[in-house]
Design a protein around this motif. Structure first.
Motif, short mmCIF file in Angstrom:
data_model
loop_
_atom_site.label_atom_id
_atom_site.label_comp_id
_atom_site.label_asym_id
_atom_site.label_seq_id
_atom_site.Cartn_x
_atom_site.Cartn_y
_atom_site.Cartn_z
N GLN A 94 1.34 -1.38 -0.06
CA GLN A 94 0.02 0.22 0.09
C GLN A 94 1.46 0.90 0.02
N ALA A 95 1.81 1.10 0.92
CA ALA A 95 3.18 2.74 1.01
C ALA A 95 3.44 2.60 -0.32
N THR A 96 3.65 1.35 -0.70
CA THR A 96 5.09 1.94 -2.03
C THR A 96 4.57 2.04 -3.45
N PHE A 97 3.01 1.54 -3.60
CA PHE A 97 2.88 1.19 -5.09
C PHE A 97 1.15 1.48 -4.73
N GLY A 98 0.47 2.05 -3.30
CA GLY A 98 -0.69 2.43 -3.62
C GLY A 98 -1.79 1.19 -3.65
N ALA A 99 -1.32 0.32 -3.53
CA ALA A 99 -1.99 -1.36 -3.55
C ALA A 99 -3.87 -0.77 -2.92
N LEU A 100 -4.62 -1.57 -3.69
CA LEU A 100 -5.19 -1.58 -2.80
C LEU A 100 -6.22 -3.03 -2.30
N GLU A 101 -6.56 -2.82 -1.51
CA GLU A 101 -6.91 -4.00 -1.09
C GLU A 101 -7.86 -4.56 -1.57
N LEU A 102 -8.66 -6.15 -1.42
CA LEU A 102 -9.44 -6.79 -2.69
C LEU A 102 -10.22 -7.51 -1.42
N CYS A 103 -9.48 -8.38 -0.27
CA CYS A 103 -9.60 -9.24 0.28
C CYS A 103 -8.55 -9.65 1.23
N ARG A 104 -9.28 -10.29 2.51
CA ARG A 104 -8.36 -11.00 2.72
C ARG A 104 -8.95 -12.09 3.71
#
Length: 128
Positions: free
Chosen positions: A29-39
């Motif tokens: 999230q911090a490096t690529f701006g990743a959006l969490e889809l599921c956990r």
């Protein structure tokens, strides 16, 4: 129309086997701006499976249930600004493998090793 893969997914997705999924999710999230889809967590709270979207791709990850060593890998990601992404990765705890450099094949690229040992090759394509 039936399909062999979920909508919005590429045919190939990296699957990271990590020691600490929460830390890896924070790094992505911090490096690529990743959006969490599921956990999906196990009963003990460890993360069995998680997915994030980076640009047009999904990265999957999970922790080994048996506590064995994670499997480190090397992944390439095209980003809009390799210099900004490299700086964000360093700020998120990665170490430098290779600073941003113009390459003869038309990319500006860099390398990072995340805190769990995975290699991330990042690039911005500059010319056609």
């Amino acid at each position: 129309m039936p399909t062999h893969k979920p909508a919005g997914r590429n045919a190939v997705s990296p699957y990271l086997i990590v020691a600490d999924a929460r830390a890896m999710l924070a790094f992505l999230q911090a490096t690529f701006g990743a959006l969490e889809l599921c956990r999906n967590a196990r009963g003990d709270g460890s993360i069995m499976h998680a997915e994030v979207r980076i640009d047009d791709s999904v990265v999957m990850l999970g922790e080994r249930p048996d506590g064995r060593d994670p499997v480190c890998c090397s992944t390439h990601v095209y980003v809009p600004d390799v210099d900004a992404c490299y700086a964000a990765g360093l700020a998120a705890g990665a170490s430098s493998v290779s600073p941003p450099t113009a390459q003869p094949y038309g990319d500006r690229s860099a390398g990072l090793r995340d805190p769990q040992g995975h290699l991330w090759w990042i690039g911005t394509h500059l010319s056609g």
